[in-house]
Design a protein around this motif. Structure first.
Motif, mmCIF file in Angstrom:
data_model
loop_
_atom_site.group_PDB
_atom_site.id
_atom_site.type_symbol
_atom_site.label_atom_id
_atom_site.label_comp_id
_atom_site.label_asym_id
_atom_site.label_seq_id
_atom_site.Cartn_x
_atom_site.Cartn_y
_atom_site.Cartn_z
ATOM 1 N N ASP A 59 7.879 31.358 -3.937
ATOM 2 C CA ASP A 59 7.843 29.930 -3.661
ATOM 3 C C ASP A 59 8.530 29.140 -4.772
ATOM 4 O O ASP A 59 9.235 28.159 -4.505
ATOM 5 C CB ASP A 59 6.396 29.453 -3.509
ATOM 6 C CG ASP A 59 5.756 29.942 -2.214
ATOM 7 O OD1 ASP A 59 6.515 30.389 -1.326
ATOM 8 O OD2 ASP A 59 4.520 29.899 -2.104
ATOM 9 N N ALA A 96 12.184 29.454 -4.233
ATOM 10 C CA ALA A 96 12.631 28.633 -3.116
ATOM 11 C C ALA A 96 12.739 27.168 -3.525
ATOM 12 O O ALA A 96 13.674 26.464 -3.137
ATOM 13 C CB ALA A 96 11.666 28.783 -1.939
ATOM 14 N N THR A 133 13.418 35.104 -6.089
ATOM 15 C CA THR A 133 13.124 35.300 -4.677
ATOM 16 C C THR A 133 14.203 36.167 -4.038
ATOM 17 O O THR A 133 15.127 36.618 -4.719
ATOM 18 C CB THR A 133 13.022 33.938 -3.954
ATOM 19 O OG1 THR A 133 12.535 34.141 -2.622
ATOM 20 C CG2 THR A 133 14.367 33.239 -3.899
ATOM 21 N N LEU A 158 16.182 34.231 1.370
ATOM 22 C CA LEU A 158 15.351 33.037 1.260
ATOM 23 C C LEU A 158 15.962 32.014 0.318
ATOM 24 O O LEU A 158 15.912 30.809 0.578
ATOM 25 C CB LEU A 158 13.949 33.419 0.776
ATOM 26 C CG LEU A 158 12.914 32.286 0.742
ATOM 27 C CD1 LEU A 158 12.785 31.639 2.114
ATOM 28 C CD2 LEU A 158 11.562 32.807 0.277
ATOM 29 N N MET A 181 17.215 27.976 1.737
ATOM 30 C CA MET A 181 16.763 26.678 1.246
ATOM 31 C C MET A 181 17.887 25.652 1.273
ATOM 32 O O MET A 181 17.667 24.450 1.100
ATOM 33 C CB MET A 181 16.207 26.807 -0.172
ATOM 34 C CG MET A 181 14.869 27.533 -0.261
ATOM 35 S SD MET A 181 13.550 26.713 0.674
ATOM 36 C CE MET A 181 13.498 27.747 2.150
ATOM 37 N N ALA A 229 14.268 29.854 8.026
ATOM 38 C CA ALA A 229 13.691 29.710 6.691
ATOM 39 C C ALA A 229 12.170 29.750 6.753
ATOM 40 O O ALA A 229 11.512 30.387 5.930
ATOM 41 C CB ALA A 229 14.157 28.398 6.059
ATOM 42 N N GLY A 241 9.826 32.669 5.181
ATOM 43 C CA GLY A 241 8.863 32.291 4.160
ATOM 44 C C GLY A 241 7.488 32.856 4.416
ATOM 45 O O GLY A 241 6.658 33.014 3.524
#
Length: 293
Positions: free
Chosen positions: A7, A10, A238, A242, A246, A285, A289
């Motif tokens: 996270d 991202a 990440t 991913l 973003m 996305a 995620g």
């Protein structure tokens, strides 16, 4: 890799996307004062200066890395910059940014083929929807001149170069710090960029305008320097897929920033294309995620 770390990666990628978006209208504005090939040389040169200054501030020694990764990254970066700047010299920066969402398609294909990030059927369908959206944006009625056609071609090619470069970077950042990678990438890129500019302009290569150069200076600091450092850091935290997904909101920010300097009228097919691009990439996305990798 924990969910929290992914996270964070991202989020860094999202912030870098906002910074990247600023460069499109700023570069187009600078091209009223300097040539596109000159602007590309200045972008690489200014990035090198920023990297060296930051290394000095951090009390780190500049490190020259000679590896196939940095050489390949630099050559791909040079090609991407040439395509990007030549495209911005011919068509509206908002259109360049939208067509540039083909980067998503290229990045996903690389993730599937090279990094073996397995796609689902829904992801493949959404990828095709994104391609359809790009075509709707590309073939709006206002893009009818030969110069615009070349500009569209450049806008299609530049994200391919950057997607391939970032695939190389994904492996390289595991071996060197992002700042070192960025510095060496630009050192390699500067050589073919200067060669290209001299071929295009001959002796006129040295005629740099102060206003145009200053605009490129600001664009480089915000987008290429800060934006790339954040993105390289994101790819270290990440997955490749991913981190690139973003970038879904980049066309929105590019249009917003570009409209402030270069008003544009969007046709219904263009609006539909924008919606298809944003919805399809956002859907993938979101799905990625939720996947635990």
């Amino acid at each position: 890799m924990s969910t929290k770390i992914k996270d964070n990666g991202a989020l860094l990628s999202l912030i870098s996307t906002v910074f990247f978006s600023v460069q499109f209208p700023l570069i187009r504005l600078s091209l009223a004062y300097i040539k596109s090939s000159q602007a590309a040389v200045l972008e690489a040169a200014f990035t090198i200066v920023f990297c060296l200054l930051l290394m000095k501030f951090q009390q780190k020694k500049a490190k020259l890395v000679i590896s196939w990764g940095c050489v390949a990254s630099g050559l791909l970066n040079a090609a991407g910059l040439i395509f990007l700047f030549e495209g911005l010299a011919r068509i509206h920066p908002g259109i360049v940014g939208l067509v540039g969402r083909l980067y998503f398609v290229y990045a996903m294909l690389i993730a599937y083929i090279y990094f073996q990030e397995r796609p689902t059927k829904s992801e493949l369908i959404l990828l095709l929807v994104a391609i359809l959206g790009v075509f709707l944006v590309s073939f709006q009625s206002s893009l009818t001149s030969p110069g615009s056609a070349v500009g569209i071609l450049m806008a299609i090619l530049y994200p391919a170069s950057f997607a391939l470069q970032n695939a190389v970077i994904k492996t390289t950042v595991k071996q060197s710090e992002p700042l070192v990678v960025l510095l060496n990438t630009k050192l390699v890129a500067l050589v073919p960029l200067i060669f290209y500019s001299v071929l295009r302009l001959n002796t006129g290569f040295l005629n740099f305008n102060l206003i145009g150069s200053s605009i490129i200076f600001c664009s480089t600091f915000i987008s290429t320097f800060l934006g790339l450092l954040l993105f390289y850091r994101a790819m270290g935290l990440t997955t490749f897929g991913l981190a690139n997904l973003m970038k879904v909101v980049e066309p929105v920010f590019v249009l917003l920033f570009s409209a402030m300097l270069f008003p544009i009228t969007l046709s219904p097919p263009t609006v539909l294309g924008i919606a298809l691009i944003l919805v399809s990439v956002a859907a993938v996305a979101t799905a990625k995620g939720r996947v635990k990798q």
